[in-house]
Design an enzyme around this catalytic site. Structure first.
Site, PDB file in Angstrom:
ATOM      1  N   ASP A  14       0.722  -1.241   0.068  1.00 36.03           N
ATOM      2  CA  ASP A  14      -0.059  -0.022   0.100  1.00 36.03           C
ATOM      3  C   ASP A  14       0.921   1.325   0.018  1.00 36.03           C
ATOM      4  OD1 ASP A  14      -2.235  -1.803   0.215  1.00 36.03           O
ATOM      5  OD2 ASP A  14      -2.027  -1.409   2.513  1.00 36.03           O
ATOM      6  N   LYS A  17       1.636   2.069  -5.351  1.00 30.79           N
ATOM      7  CA  LYS A  17       2.163   1.829  -6.560  1.00 30.79           C
ATOM      8  C   LYS A  17       1.254   1.975  -7.651  1.00 30.79           C
ATOM      9  CE  LYS A  17       2.362  -2.382  -4.415  1.00 30.79           C
ATOM     10  NZ  LYS A  17       2.231  -1.958  -3.035  1.00 30.79           N
ATOM     11  N   GLY A  41      -4.620  -4.052  -3.928  1.00 31.53           N
ATOM     12  CA  GLY A  41      -5.580  -3.230  -3.931  1.00 31.53           C
ATOM     13  C   GLY A  41      -4.743  -1.708  -4.513  1.00 31.53           C
ATOM     14  N   HIS A  42      -4.878  -1.473  -5.927  1.00 36.25           N
ATOM     15  CA  HIS A  42      -4.002  -0.460  -6.207  1.00 36.25           C
ATOM     16  C   HIS A  42      -4.963   0.649  -6.638  1.00 36.25           C
ATOM     17  CE1 HIS A  42      -0.307  -3.350  -7.356  1.00 36.25           C
ATOM     18  NE2 HIS A  42      -0.833  -3.502  -6.063  1.00 36.25           N
ATOM     19  N   GLN A 223       2.055  -5.942  -3.119  1.00 34.02           N
ATOM     20  CA  GLN A 223       2.282  -6.039  -1.888  1.00 34.02           C
ATOM     21  C   GLN A 223       3.788  -5.324  -1.756  1.00 34.02           C
ATOM     22  OE1 GLN A 223       1.398  -9.419  -3.299  1.00 34.02           O
ATOM     23  NE2 GLN A 223      -0.458  -8.405  -2.946  1.00 34.02           N
TER      24      GLN A 223
END
Ligand code: GDP
Ligand code: IMO
Ligand code: MG
Length: 429
Positions: A14, A17, A41-42, A223
């Site tokens: 988080d 990215k 979750g990007h 990650q």
């Protein structure tokens, strides 16, 4: 020679990215995700749109970019279909821009159930998994039982599926785990039909040919290094290689084809899920960072644990990845702190050390901090390096000196435009 640049998280995920890949995409022809799955979750923000991607590379919003889901990624067809539907609603021409490796493994509904059963069995010792079936899917991959994207077009696909589900049922019986598979399976097979409509490729050939043709490639990690299966805070990690080497195995790129390694970190630290976190703040300051930084999981909505920047951990990640440029995110979040702390060393069983040891549990390890003056200035409207307040420049220079890698980007807000390039070195050499 054209090389593949790699962008990856240096902390516990988080770091931002998604935002940075979106910002950098116009400089590249191809974006390739190399590991992880829908545990990621990007988040991207532009033109007032906020969008969260889980499996699809973060270059997808750019018309000219090709986005590859690499062989190292694990795909849940149900979540994948939802992602595609959401992008289509926004008018994104997914089909022409998205390519899928036939070697990528599939997350079955029973993988998700096993993830839940395994976490429940661990009780207080649970990993805090996102419950997306990541661990069990990578277990089947390395155990040589997995199903791959390339299998979905084979005539015996359903038989293969059933055989694996039978194995999983035994495991679920062992865990005495109750479930109803039929509804889950229906959605899953609908997702498989959607996958069949996409361009399924042998991505290692595609990528290496692209390099020969002079196309530029950015590999997108998921990650972060502290969640890496080998070098993270095991067992509180994810099940893939989140480090630079993972880009080689997850896309089929030889190590000598790696160019710039762009390492992203937050100006502080966060972690979601269980496991040791040396600089964690269980107090009002931590709460303040969480509130100001809106530190809630993009995938699960869970509150993220917050703490000060940890330099020994950052240095460790820089070394393992061979980071050539640093990108510092969320500097704006620290704007309302009169003083900011940075962990420069640890006390490890009473001895002062400057590296990340094997055991980072609070029982053995205590952070040693340096204090710096905060900048007390709203950064969110800044666009140029020269506008940064002196105190923030001091913070940046201190980090650069400690880790010996230049910070080439400072992010001051979630939007694409809130990105300051520092002219130390171009992001793309
Ligand atoms: P990723 O998993 O590394 O892509 O990061 P996430 O999207 O899970 O989490 C990063 C969060 O911070 C998202 O909500 C972003 O919109 C947000 N974000 C990214 N960069 C910045 C920044 O510089 N400032 C602020 N305030 N938010 C940011
Ligand atoms: P992005 O790509 C933050 C964490 C989970 C849990 C551990 C194992 O958005 O940075 P898993 O579901 O992989 O078995 O969970 O890893 N985790 C993440 N934390 N960002 C992520 O991805 C994460 N993906 C997994 O919270 O502690
Ligand atoms: Mg995330």
């Amino acid at each position: 020679m054209i090389k593949v640049d790699v962008l990856l998280g240096l902390q516990w995920g988080d770091e931002g990215k998604g935002k940075i890949v979106d910002v950098l995409t116009p400089k590249y022809d191809i974006i390739g995700r190399f590991q992880g799955g829908p545990n990621a979750g990007h988040t991207l923000e532009f033109n007032g749109i906020k969008h969260v991607l889980h499996t699809i590379p973060s270059g997808i919003f750019h018309e000219k970019s090709i986005n590859i889901v690499g062989n190292g990624v694990v795909i849940d067809p149900v979540i994948f279909k939802k992602e595609i539907d959401a992008l289509k609603k926004l008018g994104v021409d997914v089909k022409s821009r998205l390519l899928l490796s036939k070697r990528a493994h599939l997350i079955l509904p029973t993988h998700r159930l096993i993830d839940a059963a395994s976490e429940a069995a661990k009780g207080k010792e649970k990993i805090g998994s996102t419950l997306k079936g990541i661990g069990p899917t990578y277990m089947d991959k390395t155990g040589r039982n997995g199903l791959r994207v390339g299998d979905i077009v084979l005539p015996d696909f359903k038989d293969k599926y059933k055989a694996l589900v039978e194995k999983h049922k035994q495991l679920l019986k062992y865990h005495d785990f109750k479930y109803d598979l039929s509804e889950l399976e229906q959605a899953w097979f609908e997702g498989i039909e959607v996958l069949k409509t996409l361009q399924l490729i042998e991505s290692e050939h595609y990528i290496n040919q692209a390099l020969i043709n002079g196309q530029s490639i950015l590999a997108e990690g998921a990650q972060g290094s502290m969640l890496d299966i080998d070098f993270g805070s095991y067992p509180f990690v994810t099940s893939s290689s989140t480090i630079c080497a993972g880009a080689c195995t997850g896309l089929g790129i030889a190590p000598n084809k790696i160019g710039e390694v762009l390492g992203i970190f937050k100006a502080y630290c966060t972690r979601v899920g269980s496991g040791p976190f040396p600089t964690e703040l269980n107090d009002a300051t931590g709460e303040n960072i969480r509130k100001t930084g809106n530190e809630f999981g993009s995938t699960t909505g869970r509150p993220r644990r917050c703490g000060w920047l940890d330099l020994p951990a950052l240095r460790y990640a820089i070394t393992i990845n061979g980071v050539t440029q640093l990108l510092m995110m969320k500097a704006d979040v620290l704007s309302n702190f009169p003083t900011i702390r940075i962990c420069t060393h640890y006390k490890y069983d009473g001895k002062v050390i400057d590296y990340l040891p094997y055991d980072i549990s609070a029982e053995h390890l205590e952070p040693v901090y340096t204090e710096m003056k905060g900048w007390n200035k709203d950064l969110t409207g800044l666009t140029q390096d020269g506008q940064l307040p002196d105190e923030l420049n001091n913070y940046i220079h201190f980090i650069e000196k400690e880790v010996n890698v230049p910070i080439t980007v400072v992010s001051v807000g979630p939007d694409r435009t809130q990105t300051i390039l520092r002219n130390k070195k171009p992001v793309v050499a």
